[in-house]
Design an enzyme around this catalytic site. Structure first.
Site, short mmCIF file in Angstrom:
data_model
loop_
_atom_site.label_atom_id
_atom_site.label_comp_id
_atom_site.label_asym_id
_atom_site.label_seq_id
_atom_site.Cartn_x
_atom_site.Cartn_y
_atom_site.Cartn_z
N THR A 80 2.28 25.08 -16.80
CA THR A 80 3.13 24.08 -17.43
C THR A 80 3.71 24.59 -18.73
OG1 THR A 80 2.02 22.24 -16.41
CG2 THR A 80 2.99 21.81 -18.53
N VAL A 109 1.86 14.31 -7.05
CA VAL A 109 2.46 14.25 -8.39
C VAL A 109 1.32 14.43 -9.38
CG1 VAL A 109 3.67 12.80 -10.07
CG2 VAL A 109 4.33 12.74 -7.66
N GLY A 134 -4.28 18.29 -13.53
CA GLY A 134 -3.62 17.01 -13.78
C GLY A 134 -4.39 15.78 -13.35
#
Ligand code: ASP
Length: 214
Positions: A80, A109, A134
């Protein structure tokens, strides 16, 4: 995310927008909605004049080989890019962009476009951008968890970041870290992995770039 008004415009599931962070800004500035995904996010971005590219634009041989290696090793890898900025008036903005964790399920997601999980900004409190596994950042609403300790628990952003990243997430096995700026522009960095490439520059021109966690 714009910390002065808490407007945000996350996007997810893009395949052909050259710079997804521009799509996020377009949704934030020009859409009545907060979160667009997939084809809808792409057609909105195109209607706003953003550049498209074939998916091959995002292909790199090195990353493809890493992907194959990690499939074999069942490893996770993070990639990221996040940024947090503050101006002289104390307006804070945070943005985060990612292709997502490697070897994920189609349709997954991550935390990055979820406000309060991978990205958060609020004037007077701070701005934060996360990287890492995440799912843990979502389940812990990690960046808002940090901000809320500052807002309601009267901790510094640094103390709160330590609490969430180095204690809460680490104890759960949630690998990752955050970069942030508090309401005065102090840099906050916490990471519970061995390394996190990062850098900052301040108004005196002091530029710091590091990889390993000291
Ligand atoms: N946080 C990202 C995700 O879970 C991965 C990363 O930081 O590279 O999708």
């Amino acid at each position: 995310m714009n910390g002065s008004n808490r407007k945000a415009g996350p996007v997810a599931g893009l395949t052909n927008i050259k710079n997804p962070i521009d799509a996020a800004i377009a949704v934030m500035e020009y859409s009545p909605h907060v979160f667009l995904i997939g084809k809808g996010a792409e057609s909105f971005s195109i209607s706003q004049g953003l550049d498209t590219v074939p998916q091959s634009y995002f292909y790199t041989e090195r990353l493809y080989q890493e992907h194959l290696d990690e499939l074999k090793a069942k490893a996770e890898k993070f990639g990221t890019v996040g940024a947090v900025a503050i101006d002289l008036q104390g307006n804070i903005a945070a943005g985060t962009s990612t292709g997502g964790i490697t070897n994920k399920e189609f349709g997954r997601v991550g935390d990055v476009p979820i406000i309060g999980a991978g990205t958060y900004a609020e004037n007077g409190v701070g701005g934060l951008s996360a990287t890492g596994h995440g799912e843990y950042f979502i389940r812990n609403v990690a960046t808002y968890d940090i901000a809320s300790q500052v807002k309601y628990g009267h901790k510094t952003l640094d103390q709160a970041g330590y609490e969430t990243v180095m204690k809460k997430l680490k104890n759960q096995g949630g690998a990752g870290g955050v970069i942030g700026l508090d309401h005065k522009g102090n840099v906050v960095i916490h990471c519970n992995t061995a390394a996190m490439p990062r850098g900052y520059i301040n108004s005196d021109g002091e530029l710091v770039v590091k990889i390993d966690i000291d």
